[in-house]
Design a protein around this motif. Structure first.
Motif, PDB file in Angstrom:
ATOM      1  N   TYR A   1     -15.949  12.105 -29.681  1.00 14.47           N
ATOM      2  CA  TYR A   1     -16.295  13.514 -30.271  1.00 14.47           C
ATOM      3  C   TYR A   1     -15.868  14.596 -29.491  1.00 14.47           C
ATOM      4  CZ  TYR A   1     -19.100  10.442 -33.195  1.00 14.47           C
ATOM      5  OH  TYR A   1     -19.591   9.702 -34.005  1.00 14.47           O
ATOM      6  N   THR A   2     -15.187  15.808 -30.264  1.00 10.79           N
ATOM      7  CA  THR A   2     -14.512  16.757 -29.690  1.00 10.79           C
ATOM      8  C   THR A   2     -15.228  17.895 -30.532  1.00 10.79           C
ATOM      9  OG1 THR A   2     -12.676  16.756 -30.968  1.00 10.79           O
ATOM     10  CG2 THR A   2     -12.475  15.961 -28.752  1.00 10.79           C
ATOM     11  N   VAL A   3     -15.066  19.197 -29.664  1.00  8.76           N
ATOM     12  CA  VAL A   3     -15.583  20.473 -30.587  1.00  8.76           C
ATOM     13  C   VAL A   3     -14.325  21.200 -30.835  1.00  8.76           C
ATOM     14  CG1 VAL A   3     -16.953  22.460 -30.148  1.00  8.76           C
ATOM     15  CG2 VAL A   3     -17.847  20.187 -29.396  1.00  8.76           C
ATOM     16  N   VAL A   4     -14.398  21.651 -32.106  1.00  7.04           N
ATOM     17  CA  VAL A   4     -13.128  22.572 -32.514  1.00  7.04           C
ATOM     18  C   VAL A   4     -13.763  23.826 -32.919  1.00  7.04           C
ATOM     19  CG1 VAL A   4     -11.847  20.762 -33.316  1.00  7.04           C
ATOM     20  CG2 VAL A   4     -13.231  21.767 -34.902  1.00  7.04           C
ATOM     21  N   LYS A   5     -13.063  25.000 -32.783  1.00  9.88           N
ATOM     22  CA  LYS A   5     -13.482  26.353 -33.009  1.00  9.88           C
ATOM     23  C   LYS A   5     -12.870  26.608 -34.352  1.00  9.88           C
ATOM     24  CE  LYS A   5     -15.199  28.310 -29.677  1.00  9.88           C
ATOM     25  NZ  LYS A   5     -16.771  28.689 -29.706  1.00  9.88           N
ATOM     26  N   ARG A   6     -13.723  27.229 -35.336  1.00 11.23           N
ATOM     27  CA  ARG A   6     -13.569  27.460 -36.657  1.00 11.23           C
ATOM     28  C   ARG A   6     -12.915  28.915 -36.800  1.00 11.23           C
ATOM     29  NH1 ARG A   6     -14.678  24.445 -40.480  1.00 11.23           N
ATOM     30  NH2 ARG A   6     -15.239  26.038 -41.969  1.00 11.23           N
ATOM     31  N   GLY A   7     -12.219  29.096 -37.744  1.00 12.96           N
ATOM     32  CA  GLY A   7     -11.806  30.602 -38.091  1.00 12.96           C
ATOM     33  C   GLY A   7     -12.746  31.659 -37.969  1.00 12.96           C
ATOM     34  N   ASP A   8     -14.120  31.374 -38.315  1.00 15.76           N
ATOM     35  CA  ASP A   8     -15.200  32.537 -38.162  1.00 15.76           C
ATOM     36  C   ASP A   8     -15.806  32.365 -36.621  1.00 15.76           C
ATOM     37  OD1 ASP A   8     -16.883  30.102 -37.783  1.00 15.76           O
ATOM     38  OD2 ASP A   8     -17.615  30.569 -39.784  1.00 15.76           O
ATOM     39  N   GLY A   9     -15.179  31.657 -35.795  1.00 16.38           N
ATOM     40  CA  GLY A   9     -15.639  31.575 -34.481  1.00 16.38           C
ATOM     41  C   GLY A   9     -16.784  30.565 -34.149  1.00 16.38           C
ATOM     42  N   SER A  10     -17.289  29.953 -35.222  1.00 24.09           N
ATOM     43  CA  SER A  10     -18.286  28.898 -35.063  1.00 24.09           C
ATOM     44  C   SER A  10     -17.743  27.816 -34.381  1.00 24.09           C
ATOM     45  CB  SER A  10     -18.782  28.664 -36.180  1.00 24.09           C
ATOM     46  OG  SER A  10     -18.368  28.231 -37.011  1.00 24.09           O
ATOM     47  N   SER A  11     -18.545  26.722 -33.945  1.00 22.03           N
ATOM     48  CA  SER A  11     -17.968  25.591 -33.514  1.00 22.03           C
ATOM     49  C   SER A  11     -18.407  24.391 -34.452  1.00 22.03           C
ATOM     50  CB  SER A  11     -18.639  25.249 -32.044  1.00 22.03           C
ATOM     51  OG  SER A  11     -18.194  26.297 -31.132  1.00 22.03           O
ATOM     52  N   GLN A  12     -17.723  23.419 -34.449  1.00 18.79           N
ATOM     53  CA  GLN A  12     -17.773  22.198 -35.405  1.00 18.79           C
ATOM     54  C   GLN A  12     -17.358  20.965 -34.600  1.00 18.79           C
ATOM     55  OE1 GLN A  12     -15.155  22.461 -38.530  1.00 18.79           O
ATOM     56  NE2 GLN A  12     -15.997  20.561 -39.748  1.00 18.79           N
ATOM     57  N   TRP A  13     -17.981  19.873 -35.015  1.00 18.46           N
ATOM     58  CA  TRP A  13     -17.854  18.596 -34.307  1.00 18.46           C
ATOM     59  C   TRP A  13     -16.826  17.907 -35.122  1.00 18.46           C
ATOM     60  CZ3 TRP A  13     -19.399  17.210 -29.733  1.00 18.46           C
ATOM     61  CH2 TRP A  13     -20.578  17.617 -29.120  1.00 18.46           C
ATOM     62  N   ALA A  14     -15.928  17.051 -34.395  1.00 17.45           N
ATOM     63  CA  ALA A  14     -14.745  16.257 -34.601  1.00 17.45           C
ATOM     64  C   ALA A  14     -14.720  15.052 -34.295  1.00 17.45           C
ATOM     65  CB  ALA A  14     -13.340  16.972 -34.370  1.00 17.45           C
ATOM     66  N   TYR A  15     -14.315  13.991 -34.929  1.00 16.92           N
ATOM     67  CA  TYR A  15     -14.293  12.645 -34.220  1.00 16.92           C
ATOM     68  C   TYR A  15     -12.839  12.282 -34.420  1.00 16.92           C
ATOM     69  CZ  TYR A  15     -15.110   7.779 -33.681  1.00 16.92           C
ATOM     70  OH  TYR A  15     -15.014   6.429 -33.386  1.00 16.92           O
ATOM     71  N   LYS A  16     -12.319  11.901 -32.961  1.00 21.36           N
ATOM     72  CA  LYS A  16     -10.705  11.536 -33.027  1.00 21.36           C
ATOM     73  C   LYS A  16      -9.940  12.607 -33.481  1.00 21.36           C
ATOM     74  CE  LYS A  16     -11.809   6.554 -32.797  1.00 21.36           C
ATOM     75  NZ  LYS A  16     -11.501   5.317 -32.935  1.00 21.36           N
ATOM     76  N   GLY A  17     -10.258  13.773 -33.277  1.00 20.98           N
ATOM     77  CA  GLY A  17      -9.540  14.986 -33.529  1.00 20.98           C
ATOM     78  C   GLY A  17      -9.639  15.563 -34.905  1.00 20.98           C
ATOM     79  N   LYS A  18     -10.520  14.820 -35.965  1.00 22.97           N
ATOM     80  CA  LYS A  18     -10.631  15.112 -37.102  1.00 22.97           C
ATOM     81  C   LYS A  18     -12.066  15.824 -37.457  1.00 22.97           C
ATOM     82  CE  LYS A  18      -7.237  12.998 -39.098  1.00 22.97           C
ATOM     83  NZ  LYS A  18      -6.271  13.647 -39.922  1.00 22.97           N
ATOM     84  N   PRO A  19     -12.090  17.035 -37.671  1.00 21.29           N
ATOM     85  CA  PRO A  19     -13.328  17.737 -38.176  1.00 21.29           C
ATOM     86  C   PRO A  19     -14.178  16.933 -39.362  1.00 21.29           C
ATOM     87  CG  PRO A  19     -11.559  19.368 -37.928  1.00 21.29           C
ATOM     88  CD  PRO A  19     -10.770  18.056 -37.886  1.00 21.29           C
ATOM     89  N   LEU A  20     -15.551  17.148 -38.838  1.00 19.94           N
ATOM     90  CA  LEU A  20     -16.505  16.256 -39.777  1.00 19.94           C
ATOM     91  C   LEU A  20     -17.333  17.265 -40.599  1.00 19.94           C
ATOM     92  CD1 LEU A  20     -17.755  14.168 -36.970  1.00 19.94           C
ATOM     93  CD2 LEU A  20     -16.246  13.437 -38.918  1.00 19.94           C
ATOM     94  N   TYR A  21     -17.714  16.901 -41.712  1.00 19.30           N
ATOM     95  CA  TYR A  21     -18.234  17.737 -42.887  1.00 19.30           C
ATOM     96  C   TYR A  21     -19.186  16.761 -43.668  1.00 19.30           C
ATOM     97  CZ  TYR A  21     -13.777  20.344 -42.379  1.00 19.30           C
ATOM     98  OH  TYR A  21     -12.763  21.065 -41.752  1.00 19.30           O
ATOM     99  N   THR A  22     -20.207  17.558 -44.396  1.00 21.77           N
ATOM    100  CA  THR A  22     -21.001  16.875 -45.304  1.00 21.77           C
ATOM    101  C   THR A  22     -20.648  17.280 -46.673  1.00 21.77           C
ATOM    102  OG1 THR A  22     -22.776  18.584 -45.040  1.00 21.77           O
ATOM    103  CG2 THR A  22     -23.121  16.491 -43.681  1.00 21.77           C
ATOM    104  N   TRP A  23     -21.274  16.796 -47.648  1.00 22.77           N
ATOM    105  CA  TRP A  23     -20.721  17.262 -48.994  1.00 22.77           C
ATOM    106  C   TRP A  23     -21.868  17.466 -49.602  1.00 22.77           C
ATOM    107  CZ3 TRP A  23     -18.014  18.805 -52.532  1.00 22.77           C
ATOM    108  CH2 TRP A  23     -17.826  18.420 -53.819  1.00 22.77           C
ATOM    109  N   THR A  24     -22.115  18.736 -50.210  1.00 21.10           N
ATOM    110  CA  THR A  24     -23.235  19.234 -50.817  1.00 21.10           C
ATOM    111  C   THR A  24     -23.836  18.200 -52.004  1.00 21.10           C
ATOM    112  OG1 THR A  24     -21.834  20.681 -52.219  1.00 21.10           O
ATOM    113  CG2 THR A  24     -23.090  21.547 -50.251  1.00 21.10           C
ATOM    114  N   LYS A  25     -22.836  17.600 -52.695  1.00 29.16           N
ATOM    115  CA  LYS A  25     -23.241  16.925 -53.829  1.00 29.16           C
ATOM    116  C   LYS A  25     -23.941  15.407 -53.666  1.00 29.16           C
ATOM    117  CE  LYS A  25     -20.574  19.591 -57.016  1.00 29.16           C
ATOM    118  NZ  LYS A  25     -19.640  19.733 -58.040  1.00 29.16           N
ATOM    119  N   ASP A  26     -23.871  15.133 -52.386  1.00 34.07           N
ATOM    120  CA  ASP A  26     -24.419  14.088 -51.717  1.00 34.07           C
ATOM    121  C   ASP A  26     -25.798  14.232 -51.868  1.00 34.07           C
ATOM    122  OD1 ASP A  26     -22.287  12.187 -51.579  1.00 34.07           O
ATOM    123  OD2 ASP A  26     -22.146  12.438 -49.386  1.00 34.07           O
TER     124      ASP A  26
END
Length: 131
Positions: free
Chosen positions: A85-110
């Motif tokens: 797991y790594t941390v990436v900086k987003r365009g708005d300055g916030s931080s996001q978790w990534a796994y093996k370099g790929k940023p992780l997201y949830t989906w609002t329709k789940d």
């Protein structure tokens, strides 16, 4: 003298164990759960995590309205990477978790743990994240 040495060794071992536990606690609250896609990464609530083909290694391409539908897995500003797991900086300055370099997201329709309705969305650009 031997008793003192043994006591110091025990203290050193406990200090190492405490450091290891503290370091492990810094990783995101991500688990592996079985879904119809097989082993899948899920957040602390059991909701499926996704990766996006348009992201480049360590950089999110999902911003604005995209991030409203696909909320990033937020990381605290002092979060420490580990175990893939790594941390990436987003365009708005916030931080996001990534796994093996790929940023992780949830989906609002789940709507419940185990849902994977976002897998294959947008002509196959979204995928359930797998370990």
């Amino acid at each position: 003298m031997g008793l003192i040495t043994m006591g110091l060794s025990t203290l050193a071992a406990l200090a190492t164990l405490t450091f290891t536990i503290a370091t492990a606690a810094e990783a995101p609250a991500v688990k592996v759960s079985n879904t119809s896609k097989g082993p899948t990464l899920v957040d602390a609530k059991g909701m499926t995590l996704y990766i996006f083909d348009k992201d480049t290694d360590g950089k999110s391409a999902c911003n604005g309205p995209c991030a409203t539908s696909w909320p990033p897995l937020k990381a605290e500003s002092d979060a420490k990477p580990g175990n893939g797991y790594t941390v990436v900086k987003r365009g708005d300055g916030s931080s996001q978790w990534a796994y093996k370099g790929k940023p992780l997201y949830t989906w609002t329709k789940d709507s419940k743990p185990g849902d994977i309705t976002g897998d294959g969305f947008l002509n196959g650009a979204w995928h359930a994240a797998q370990p």
